[in-house]
Scaffold this motif. Structure first.
Motif, short mmCIF file in Angstrom:
data_model
loop_
_atom_site.label_atom_id
_atom_site.label_comp_id
_atom_site.label_asym_id
_atom_site.label_seq_id
_atom_site.Cartn_x
_atom_site.Cartn_y
_atom_site.Cartn_z
N PRO A 106 -5.07 -14.30 1.80
CA PRO A 106 -5.39 -12.88 1.62
C PRO A 106 -4.16 -12.04 1.28
O PRO A 106 -4.26 -11.08 0.51
CB PRO A 106 -5.96 -12.48 2.97
N VAL A 107 -3.01 -12.43 1.81
CA VAL A 107 -1.79 -11.68 1.51
C VAL A 107 -1.49 -11.72 0.02
O VAL A 107 -1.14 -10.72 -0.60
CB VAL A 107 -0.60 -12.24 2.31
N LEU A 143 -11.24 -2.35 -2.48
CA LEU A 143 -11.13 -3.36 -3.55
C LEU A 143 -10.70 -4.72 -3.01
O LEU A 143 -11.32 -5.73 -3.31
CB LEU A 143 -10.12 -2.89 -4.60
N VAL A 144 -9.62 -4.74 -2.21
CA VAL A 144 -9.18 -6.05 -1.72
C VAL A 144 -10.19 -6.65 -0.76
O VAL A 144 -10.39 -7.86 -0.74
CB VAL A 144 -7.79 -6.01 -1.05
N THR A 145 -10.85 -5.81 0.01
CA THR A 145 -11.86 -6.35 0.93
C THR A 145 -13.02 -6.96 0.14
O THR A 145 -13.54 -8.02 0.48
CB THR A 145 -12.38 -5.24 1.87
N PHE A 210 -7.23 -8.45 7.70
CA PHE A 210 -5.94 -7.88 8.00
C PHE A 210 -4.93 -8.07 6.85
O PHE A 210 -4.40 -7.10 6.32
CB PHE A 210 -5.38 -8.52 9.28
N GLY A 211 -4.77 -9.34 6.45
CA GLY A 211 -3.69 -9.68 5.52
C GLY A 211 -3.69 -8.87 4.24
O GLY A 211 -2.73 -8.17 3.92
N ALA A 217 -2.54 -1.14 2.02
CA ALA A 217 -2.87 0.09 2.74
C ALA A 217 -1.66 0.99 2.93
O ALA A 217 -1.78 2.22 2.94
CB ALA A 217 -3.50 -0.25 4.09
N GLY A 218 -0.49 0.38 3.10
CA GLY A 218 0.69 1.19 3.32
C GLY A 218 0.80 1.75 4.72
O GLY A 218 1.74 2.46 5.04
#
Lengths: 275, 361
Positions: A106-107, A143-145, A210-211, A217-218
């Motif tokens: 995910p990172v 978007l990332v989720t 989380f990752g 998110a900043g």
């Protein structure tokens, strides 16, 4: 009938071991979360819970889930339908592509989105010129989720729809049913359990991611903190009770989801036996 | 409603599933598509249904060109091999599906639907099972539901894909007879696929025999059995015994066996005969000297099936004789007898030929 491990003593041992492991690895941590959160009393718990930052994190987390789950529900059903009901060039490739979010850390996903949509990214310049902010704001988190959770529904549905085959749908179409009627009255009832399960997995991941989220998110307190980020941040600040308070919320959400699933399944089972 | 299939062909990638096929089905006819698996019969049926698209050719129902008409508008009834009932719906809802799925403007009232469905269930003798789910029914019952469902919209043509293939022999027999009656009563035009020759011969007005995507013969069951167009049809329609040998002066010789074959030219020849075309006796005669020994005896219903072996035979023969004959000859395993072919068939000639060696002298 004799089965392996049927001797009473062996059976007791196996069941005992299973229960002990479940308690140790699943139940105990769950209890620990609530114990830690309530360590300093219910007042402190309540105070932590109603802080502006926590409320904002709750709001953002729910917003992300509220967008991600329906979008991936539709996307997943569509994808599974496409892959199992049609034969077209690139079908296998598509099936492999679905798994990318599973395979990639995910990172890394977060970094890729940063690279694409960040201020210096490929699309970032254009977005910036039009005054659209995606990174370090809620659209980026969504978007990332979406990316991370997009295989869940499709992956649940594809094997099931493959084994079920398309005969019932073919039968329906020979009886004059329109595409939508077929989906609503034939396909959907057959996949609803898997679909429900896919939605629950998607929701759990969307709430808990989380990752990837931490990269885009900043970590702006009160603005771009989701609950998992909030947990981590409070913990870094040595605010253990605060961290566990937020963690307890996440655990509560998980329990609620499971309860909802159980209730739906129970209702469906009851309706089936009733008719 | 008549069906006219002209020049329908189909490829899957590089393999040719159907050679261009022509077939005319008259109004009210019951036609069986018979062939081994991979012969293209199911593909043809699915193309007629519209579940599959042909690469070329056309299909007419009566005067209506349906080649480009979508399945849902073709007004067909389709019965699937494994029934394909909607598993989460009751028998009643399954049969009602076609009616309830109609656009609201054309849909009959729920009272009318109820009446229609119950009438259909009565027809398939399942009125007491209306509230059951498919999983609670036997295979034969499920197939009857499937048939009622297909007939609910009063289709122009009824298409059945191996309708009784998954059922045991007794139920299959029953359902066949019942379908035959239903067809005589309602007179729908019907096309069904089967790999079971008995089923095809018993049910069909005409049978279409297929292999490798080609039509081998279209004929009534009677003609098909008596005048097969080629060796494939002959072999597919029943058990076959082979007799291979060298012919000289109208006598075929093979090891110590010989038989008169009037009219057959000299050279290596292959002749075929059915199990019931073998007569057995204790003595050879002038026309045939075919010594065999019995290696298996299986009484099946009205006849007794014998397996015959001999040095001069490549693979054993199968012969069927009546019980009277069986008792007269006192047949046991190991008994030595002499075979006499009542008929011999040839297919390597331009036209199939049947010899009757016993009748000629």
């Amino acid at each position: 009938m004799i089965r392996i491990g049927d001797a009473p003593r062996v059976r007791r041992l196996l069941i005992g071991a299973a229960l002990a492991l479940t308690a140790l690895f699943l139940l105990l941590p769950l209890v620990a979360i609530f114990a830690q959160a309530l360590m300093s009393g219910i007042d402190v718990y309540w105070q932590n819970l109603s802080s502006v930052y926590t409320l904002s994190a709750i709001g953002l987390t729910l917003l992300v889930a509220a967008i991600t789950v329906p979008v991936n529900l539709v996307f997943g059903v569509f994808l599974a339908w496409l892959v199992t009901r049609f034969d077209f060039p690139g079908r296998r490739l598509l099936q492999t592509l679905i798994d990318i979010p599973f395979a990639v850390s995910p990172v890394v996903a977060g970094l890729v989105y940063l690279l694409l949509y960040g201020r210096n990214g490929w699309l970032g310049g254009w977005l910036d010129a039009h005054d659209i902010q995606i990174m370090f704001a809620w659209p980026g988190i969504v978007l990332v989720t979406l990316f991370v959770t997009c295989p869940f529904v499709a992956r649940e549905l594809i094997p099931l729809m493959q084994t079920q085959g398309s005969r019932e749908e073919e039968a329906a179409v020979t009886l004059g049913a329109s595409g939508w009627t077929i989906f609503r009255r034939v396909t959907l009832p057959n996949i609803r359990h898997a679909l429900l399960y896919g939605v629950i997995l998607t929701n759990a991941r969307a709430v808990g991611e989380f990752g990837a989220v931490s990269v885009v998110a900043g970590a702006i307190r009160g603005q771009t903190n989701t609950l998992p980020l909030q947990v981590e941040q409070l913990y870094q600040d040595y605010n253990t009770v605060g961290a566990f308070t937020s963690a307890s919320l996440l655990a509560l959400l998980a329990l609620l989801t499971l309860a909802a699933k159980a209730a739906l399944e129970w209702r469906a089972a009851r309706r089936e036996t009733a008719t | 409603m008549s069906i006219r299939i002209s020049q329908i062909d189909k490829r899957y990638g590089r393999t040719r599933a159907l050679e261009p096929i022509d077939l005319d089905i008259h109004d009210g006819e019951l036609i069986g598509l018979l062939g081994p698996s991979g012969s293209g019969k199911t593909t043809l049926l699915r193309i007629v249904a519209g579940l599959e698209q042909a690469d070329g050719g056309s299909i007419h129902f009566g005067d209506r060109d349906v080649t480009r008409v979508h399945v849902r508008d073709r007004r067909i009834g389709f019965v699937f091999q494994h029934y394909a009932l909607f598993r989460h719906m009751t028998v009643f809802d399954n049969v009602a599906f076609g009616l309830t799925a109609m656009p609201r403007a054309r849909r009959p009232s729920s009272g009318e639907i109820r009446g229609r469905v119950m009438q259909l269930l009565e027809m398939v003798r399942l009125q007491d099972f209306a509230q059951r789910f498919p999983a609670q029914l036997s295979g034969g019952q499920q197939q009857r539901v499937s048939l009622a469902r297909a007939l609910a919209l009063q289709p122009d043509v009824l298409l059945l894909d191996e309708p009784f293939g998954a059922l045991d022999a007794k139920v299959r027999q029953e359902l066949r007879r019942w379908l035959r009656h239903l067809h005589e009563e309602l007179h729908f035009t019907s096309l069904f696929v089967t790999h079971d020759q008995e089923e095809a011969l018993e049910l069909s007005d005409r049978v279409v025999v297929m292999s490798n995507g080609r039509v081998e013969q279209i004929a009534t069951p009677d003609t098909l059995y008596r005048q097969p167009a080629n060796q494939f049809v002959f072999e597919f329609l029943g058990d076959v015994n082979r007799l291979e040998g060298d012919v000289e002066d109208e006598v075929l010789t093979c090891g110590d066996a010989r038989v008169a074959v009037p009219g057959v030219e000299n050279g290596r020849q292959e002749l075929l005969l059915r199990p019931h075309e073998i007569w057995l006796g204790e003595q050879p005669d002038a026309r045939a000297h075919l010594p065999v020994s019995v290696t298996a005896v299986v009484p099946v219903g009205a006849e007794v099936r014998l397996e015959l072996e001999a040095d001069w035979l490549g693979e054993p023969w199968l012969a069927t004789i009546g019980h009277a004959e069986f008792e007269r000859l006192d047949v046991k395993r190991g008994k030595r007898l002499f075979a006499q072919p009542s008929r011999l068939h040839r297919f390597d000639t331009p036209r199939p030929q049947t010899l009757a060696p016993l009748a000629t002298s």
